[in-house]
Scaffold this motif. Structure first.
Motif, PDB file in Angstrom:
ATOM      1  N   ALA A   1      29.073 -38.315-128.435  1.00 16.56           N
ATOM      2  CA  ALA A   1      30.496 -38.711-128.460  1.00 16.56           C
ATOM      3  C   ALA A   1      31.058 -38.036-127.410  1.00 16.56           C
ATOM      4  O   ALA A   1      31.283 -36.836-127.231  1.00 16.56           O
ATOM      5  CB  ALA A   1      31.283 -38.441-129.920  1.00 16.56           C
ATOM      6  N   VAL A   2      31.971 -38.682-126.476  1.00 19.73           N
ATOM      7  CA  VAL A   2      32.627 -38.136-125.553  1.00 19.73           C
ATOM      8  C   VAL A   2      34.075 -38.403-125.314  1.00 19.73           C
ATOM      9  O   VAL A   2      34.559 -39.316-125.838  1.00 19.73           O
ATOM     10  CB  VAL A   2      31.859 -38.499-124.187  1.00 19.73           C
ATOM     11  N   ARG A   3      34.865 -37.782-124.335  1.00 17.48           N
ATOM     12  CA  ARG A   3      36.244 -38.307-124.321  1.00 17.48           C
ATOM     13  C   ARG A   3      36.345 -37.947-122.524  1.00 17.48           C
ATOM     14  O   ARG A   3      35.686 -37.309-122.005  1.00 17.48           O
ATOM     15  CB  ARG A   3      37.165 -37.129-124.691  1.00 17.48           C
TER      16      ARG A   3
ATOM     17  N   GLU B   1      44.649 -42.718-118.532  1.00 19.21           N
ATOM     18  CA  GLU B   1      44.867 -42.019-119.864  1.00 19.21           C
ATOM     19  C   GLU B   1      43.406 -41.478-120.303  1.00 19.21           C
ATOM     20  O   GLU B   1      42.343 -41.965-119.703  1.00 19.21           O
ATOM     21  CB  GLU B   1      45.217 -43.117-120.687  1.00 19.21           C
ATOM     22  N   GLU B   2      43.347 -40.919-121.287  1.00 19.74           N
ATOM     23  CA  GLU B   2      41.996 -40.398-121.999  1.00 19.74           C
ATOM     24  C   GLU B   2      41.479 -41.215-122.705  1.00 19.74           C
ATOM     25  O   GLU B   2      42.417 -42.191-123.536  1.00 19.74           O
ATOM     26  CB  GLU B   2      42.313 -39.269-122.912  1.00 19.74           C
ATOM     27  N   ALA B   3      40.346 -41.581-122.927  1.00 16.15           N
ATOM     28  CA  ALA B   3      39.672 -42.488-123.724  1.00 16.15           C
ATOM     29  C   ALA B   3      38.344 -42.059-124.611  1.00 16.15           C
ATOM     30  O   ALA B   3      37.604 -41.042-123.794  1.00 16.15           O
ATOM     31  CB  ALA B   3      39.192 -43.777-123.021  1.00 16.15           C
ATOM     32  N   ASP B   4      38.366 -42.254-125.864  1.00 19.04           N
ATOM     33  CA  ASP B   4      37.109 -41.854-126.667  1.00 19.04           C
ATOM     34  C   ASP B   4      35.974 -42.928-126.278  1.00 19.04           C
ATOM     35  O   ASP B   4      36.110 -44.067-125.729  1.00 19.04           O
ATOM     36  CB  ASP B   4      37.276 -41.968-127.943  1.00 19.04           C
ATOM     37  N   GLY B   5      34.684 -42.344-126.538  1.00 21.06           N
ATOM     38  CA  GLY B   5      33.656 -43.183-125.936  1.00 21.06           C
ATOM     39  C   GLY B   5      32.308 -42.494-126.452  1.00 21.06           C
ATOM     40  O   GLY B   5      32.381 -41.459-127.222  1.00 21.06           O
TER      41      GLY B   5
END
Length: 321
Positions: A234-236, A243-247
């Motif tokens: 799990a990364v940011r 913008e930041e995104a989760d992934g």
């Protein structure tokens, strides 16, 4: 923060020091390679900054590029935890105003510890030097804090910072590498005082992720990073549309879809994001290890597992800053 490049010329038997690098008012200098700029390194830098503030010196750092052990033939140091530009950013955040980047090559490796002190540190204006407990320097690593003091004739106040311990273990770059090799990015982040990060550019792949319903950004690292254990994390991600995104990111050789023996790849799927990322620079921060890389019996099994990985990542990252 000012940055100055310094090199040594064997032909001239002297250091090439930019005139503007010399600080007549004196510098308090943290010295080291500082790969990772982890908690222990930060203590060394903070001590130098504190001394500079107390005594009216310029707070400074001296680091080396590449790692001395690369030049000396130790292959494991061909990878880095923190590339030079990011190290310099971290130094600036810690209050450093001048960074001296010494080119470490075969010629520089022959310079004696005494000459290093008398022909480089002295002319730069070093009044105080802060080093780690295991600091060695000069030809064959024969220099130590005591020699640094004596070679300067007492002109440099040398202070040694003792190791930092966390959870009963010494904080070190080696320990961080071991944790990353085990997939323990959360513990590595504690030693680094920030998540482990890999930066790179999105390049074209086989577009298989898009066909499977999970489009991925294939990341080409911008530096020879220490690559974490193969698996899913799990990364940011930052740099995607500003913008930041989760992934989630898969680190590995994709055994379900690729032939054995391929080069490891970093493929990130950004949650709740749509857009063209090709050619964009991304920064990926590793927050949680989800599972090891594995080979599935079919694409349907792989698709189902990717869906579970995305759901788990969403759950873990919800509410995290």
């Amino acid at each position: 923060m000012e940055r100055f490049e310094i090199s040594y010329s064997q032909d001239e038997q002297s250091f090439r020091i930019p005139p503007e690098a010399v600080k007549p008012g004196g510098i308090a200098l943290a010295i080291g390679f500082f790969d990772g700029v982890h908690l222990g390194h930060a203590e060394v830098v903070r001590k130098a900054v504190s001394l500079a503030r107390e005594r009216g010196y310029t707070p400074a750092v001296m680091t080396f590029d590449p790692h001395p052990r690369v030049v000396l033939g130790h292959d494991q140091y061909h990878t880095v935890l923190t590339p030079l530009p990011d190290k310099l950013d971290r130094f600036a955040e810690l209050g450093v105003e001048a960074a001296f980047v010494v080119s470490f090559d075969a010629e520089f490796s022959q310079v004696t510890a005494e000459r290093f002190v008398q022909e480089l540190l002295g002319p730069l204006g070093a009044k105080a030097a802060v080093v780690g407990f295991d600091f060695k320097f000069g030809h064959r690593g024969r220099g130590n804090p005591e020699l640094l003091r004596s070679a300067s004739g007492g002109a440099i106040d040398v202070q040694v910072v003792e190791p930092v311990f966390l959870g009963g273990a010494k904080v070190s770059s080696t320990r961080i590498r071991e944790l990353l090799a085990e997939g323990r990015c959360d513990l590595a982040a504690e030693l680094l005082d920030r998540p482990y990060e890999i930066k790179g550019t999105v390049i074209h792949g086989k577009a298989l992720g898009r066909q499977l319903g999970f489009p991925t950004a294939n990341l080409e690292p911008e530096a020879p990073y220490c690559i974490p254990r193969h698996g899913v994390y799990a990364v940011r991600v930052s740099g995607a549309g500003g913008e930041e995104a989760d992934g989630v990111i898969n680190v590995g050789v994709r055994p379900t879809v690729d032939a054995a023996g391929g080069e490891p790849k970093l493929e990130a799927h950004l949650l709740d994001f749509s857009g063209d990322l090709y050619g964009k620079a991304l920064s990926v921060r590793f927050l949680h290890f989800l599972r090891p890389e594995m080979k599935f019996g079919s694409l349907d099994e792989l698709i189902a597992q990717i869906g579970r990985d995305a759901a788990r990542a969403r759950e873990l990252l919800a509410g995290e800053s």
